[in-house]
Design a protein around this motif. Sequence first.
Motif, PDB file in Angstrom:
ATOM      1  N   TYR A 136       0.835  -1.200   0.000  1.00 42.23           N
ATOM      2  CA  TYR A 136       0.000   0.000   0.000  1.00 42.23           C
ATOM      3  C   TYR A 136       0.874   1.257   0.000  1.00 42.23           C
ATOM      4  O   TYR A 136       1.864   1.337   0.747  1.00 42.23           O
ATOM      5  N   PRO A 137       0.506   2.235  -0.816  1.00 41.43           N
ATOM      6  CA  PRO A 137       1.256   3.505  -0.776  1.00 41.43           C
ATOM      7  C   PRO A 137       1.021   4.225   0.541  1.00 41.43           C
ATOM      8  O   PRO A 137      -0.020   4.068   1.184  1.00 41.43           O
ATOM      9  N   GLY A 153      -2.751  13.252  -1.614  1.00 41.89           N
ATOM     10  CA  GLY A 153      -1.767  13.618  -0.613  1.00 41.89           C
ATOM     11  C   GLY A 153      -2.141  13.271   0.807  1.00 41.89           C
ATOM     12  O   GLY A 153      -1.315  13.405   1.725  1.00 41.89           O
ATOM     13  N   ARG A 154      -3.360  12.834   1.043  1.00 39.36           N
ATOM     14  CA  ARG A 154      -3.768  12.459   2.401  1.00 39.36           C
ATOM     15  C   ARG A 154      -3.123  11.130   2.799  1.00 39.36           C
ATOM     16  O   ARG A 154      -2.838  10.289   1.955  1.00 39.36           O
ATOM     17  N   TYR A 165      -2.390   1.783   4.573  1.00 42.28           N
ATOM     18  CA  TYR A 165      -0.965   1.616   4.877  1.00 42.28           C
ATOM     19  C   TYR A 165      -0.756   1.428   6.374  1.00 42.28           C
ATOM     20  O   TYR A 165       0.086   0.632   6.802  1.00 42.28           O
ATOM     21  N   ALA A 166      -1.535   2.141   7.145  1.00 44.93           N
ATOM     22  CA  ALA A 166      -1.345   2.105   8.598  1.00 44.93           C
ATOM     23  C   ALA A 166      -1.743   0.761   9.216  1.00 44.93           C
ATOM     24  O   ALA A 166      -1.357   0.455  10.343  1.00 44.93           O
ATOM     25  N   LEU A 167      -2.487  -0.076   8.473  1.00 50.01           N
ATOM     26  CA  LEU A 167      -2.949  -1.350   9.059  1.00 50.01           C
ATOM     27  C   LEU A 167      -1.793  -2.294   9.367  1.00 50.01           C
ATOM     28  O   LEU A 167      -1.783  -2.958  10.400  1.00 50.01           O
ATOM     29  N   ALA A 168      -0.823  -2.392   8.444  1.00 49.96           N
ATOM     30  CA  ALA A 168       0.287  -3.336   8.641  1.00 49.96           C
ATOM     31  C   ALA A 168       1.533  -2.839   7.921  1.00 49.96           C
ATOM     32  O   ALA A 168       2.194  -3.594   7.208  1.00 49.96           O
ATOM     33  N   ASN A 169       1.838  -1.578   8.119  1.00 54.51           N
ATOM     34  CA  ASN A 169       3.023  -0.977   7.504  1.00 54.51           C
ATOM     35  C   ASN A 169       3.070  -1.226   5.991  1.00 54.51           C
ATOM     36  O   ASN A 169       4.116  -1.533   5.426  1.00 54.51           O
TER      37      ASN A 169
END
Length: 824
Positions: free
Chosen positions: A429-430, A436-437, A442-446
Amino acid sequence: MSRTPLFALPLACLLTPLADAASTTEDQRLETVTVISTGLRGNQRTVADSPAPIDVISSEQLLRTGRAELSEAISKLLPSFNFGTNIAGFQSGVRPLSNRSLGPAYTLVLVNGKRRHNSAVPASGSTDNSGANAVDIDMIPVSAVSHIEVLKDSAAAQYGSDAVAGVINIILKSASSGGHYESSYGQLYSGQGETIKLAGDQGFSLGDGGFLHLSGEARKRGTANWIDKAAPDYRAYFEDDRQAAWDHRAVKNGDPDLRAFNLGYNAELPISDDLKLYSFATYAERKLEAFNNYRLPNSNASIPELFPDGYFPLNNIKDTDYQWLLGARGAAGAWDWDLSTTYGRNKNQQASDLTINPTYGPASPTSFDDLATLQFDQWVNNLDITRAFDGLFGLAVPTRVSAGLEHRWERFRTFAGDPIAYSVGPYTYPVTLADGRPNPLYALANGQTAVGAQAALTIRPEDEADVKRNNYAAYIDLGLDLSPRWYLGAAARVEHYDDDSGNTASFKLNSRYKLSETVAVRGTLGSGFRAPSLTQSGYTVSDNRTALDADGNVVPALRRTVAPGSAAALAFGGGKLDPEKSRNAGLGLTWQPARRTSVTLDTYLIDIDDRILLTENLYDRQNGAGAIGDILESLGLARTTWINYYTNAFDTRTRGLDLVGDHTSEFGAWGDVRWTLGFNWNKTTVRGTRGTPAALAAAGIDVVGHGREGDLVAASPRTKWVLGSQWLLGNFTGTLQTTRYGKVETWQQNQAQDRTFGAKWITDLDLSYLLFDSLTVSVGGTNIFNVRPNKNGVYNANGNQAAYGNPPFHPGGGYWYTKLAYDF
């Protein structure tokens, strides 16, 4: 005499069933004295005179159950059988049929007295986690069945491995003229599960005194599910507006959409007075489309570019099944002989729609035509001889001797599918979205996505299985009429497997003594042997779907079922499988005070050592950061992989009794009523459990723990009542049956998650009327009072797919149907 059709000529190598089906008259429908052959090799007796407990199900009884599948119909009619509902994705086509609380692998299935080949799919889920590939009875057309003889006693010494709990002998129709054609339509009270079925069979004469009987059916069943919506606070979306508009349907497991057809023939051609050729065959195809759990837009299985609102992956399953038998039988001097060969194959092909491998991101396919293929082949050759003697071994008593040789070759293979389904792609995931948000995925599992095609069974090239073996067996069966009142039977069998199962010997003693003209006592002692199924020994597969963790939570899981002798299994305490060994005893009483009244009571005890089951899910509870993660990494597996394998888990003892009653009342101008009663009580206890390696025990993991024990001792009802009546009044027939299923329990690794589901009464009704001596109109319903299991599953916010547990009856509620049949 009708002429032989031209297309029948190539089939002129054709089996007379073990018991001929005469035309059905009203008196015969009421008659309780039925001739059977099952369990009496080379001989025939009536049910009342049998030294072992045997039930007989007629084709008429099967048709009046109202359901299309043969296995569920059997469970509705016999108290010792239970039908497991399996609503878990690719396993939802496998519905286990257990006998005396023992799984389907312990009941041998015969067709016209010949061994039926097994399915290619290992049992996993619901009430059967043995991994054995039991016979798929639903691949046999109901329209081809004359009647079914069910031996509720061990017969391993007579018929071989798998007959620990008994034998189901399916007798095919053998009429040389006439036929039956029918159509039916029905659906659940909810409006789901719409079912359409067309079926027919017809007999033709073949040569001088022979027959060819053709059968076929096609059926279509729509999908049905009965699972609650997710909890109001269960989130599927990051955004509040889309979350508010979501319908909260996160689980649609249930009955899959089904399309199927079954074909069959049964034939016999007399060559001379002492020689007959015979043959039968069945062919079936079944296609299933099964829903899986919702892949949420806010989960790491989501690729918004492909499915912005998430997706329900579909398992697309195609089963192809056939069996063909060719044989001859005749007489040579005083001996009767029977020589046959039969070949069968079951093939299971896995595909999937509306799914992705998230590691390939937007480039991932959204359907996979080839995920995995499983195939089982079996070739069986039999030579049986039998002869009656006036005296033998110095005894001046009538004696029948039967003996035989059997060779059985079987092979289990699996084939890898599309590499994109199981490989790890380059996508992560980017960090930010296009505007730009920050990217919440991505925050779920780096940035890491879920791995592999979702809700799919996949096989990799290195996991392909190709295991085969030969079995050679010889048996002898003696039946002695020691006096007009006393029958004694004895059988012994030796077998050799050319794999690790080695050599074995089984025996059986049974006897019946007539205490009076109406009362007799009977009993059995025996031993049995069941070699590990090839699926239990060689099956290796990856399964990408949700599972229950040790605390009962539904979580995503990449599960690997590995072969018992593989490096992964050895690292977690696995090893070579030992054969299962059994010992059984039975004692019964029969009472037949009148021609149309019969009562039997039989008790039994079955000990089985080294029962094979799937282990618990073995995984690192520290999300891959612990010692088990280290072991997995050393094996080249992801640290978060879940491992299980088949192992000799338990020694068990099963005790129980069967009570069966049958009586007909005559009411003159008001017709006749046939009353039936069936009752089964059984209890399975664990006498021994395999240990857990110290390294796993230190991590708080049991190889076979509380959950697997519950599959054996609590998942089947301890009691079952079947009460029925059939009213015959001229052209009208009314059949009413009510069944009480005792309570069942589902056990988990964490005992706090155990749940109990109470006893229920299920009532079925069928009303039929005969028009113009050939046309029958029927209406009816199964579970007419719309009874559901208790909703007592472990709570899960996603909708609780286990709300009803694993009930022994269909959890979808009431079902109604109409039927039109033509007989000639």
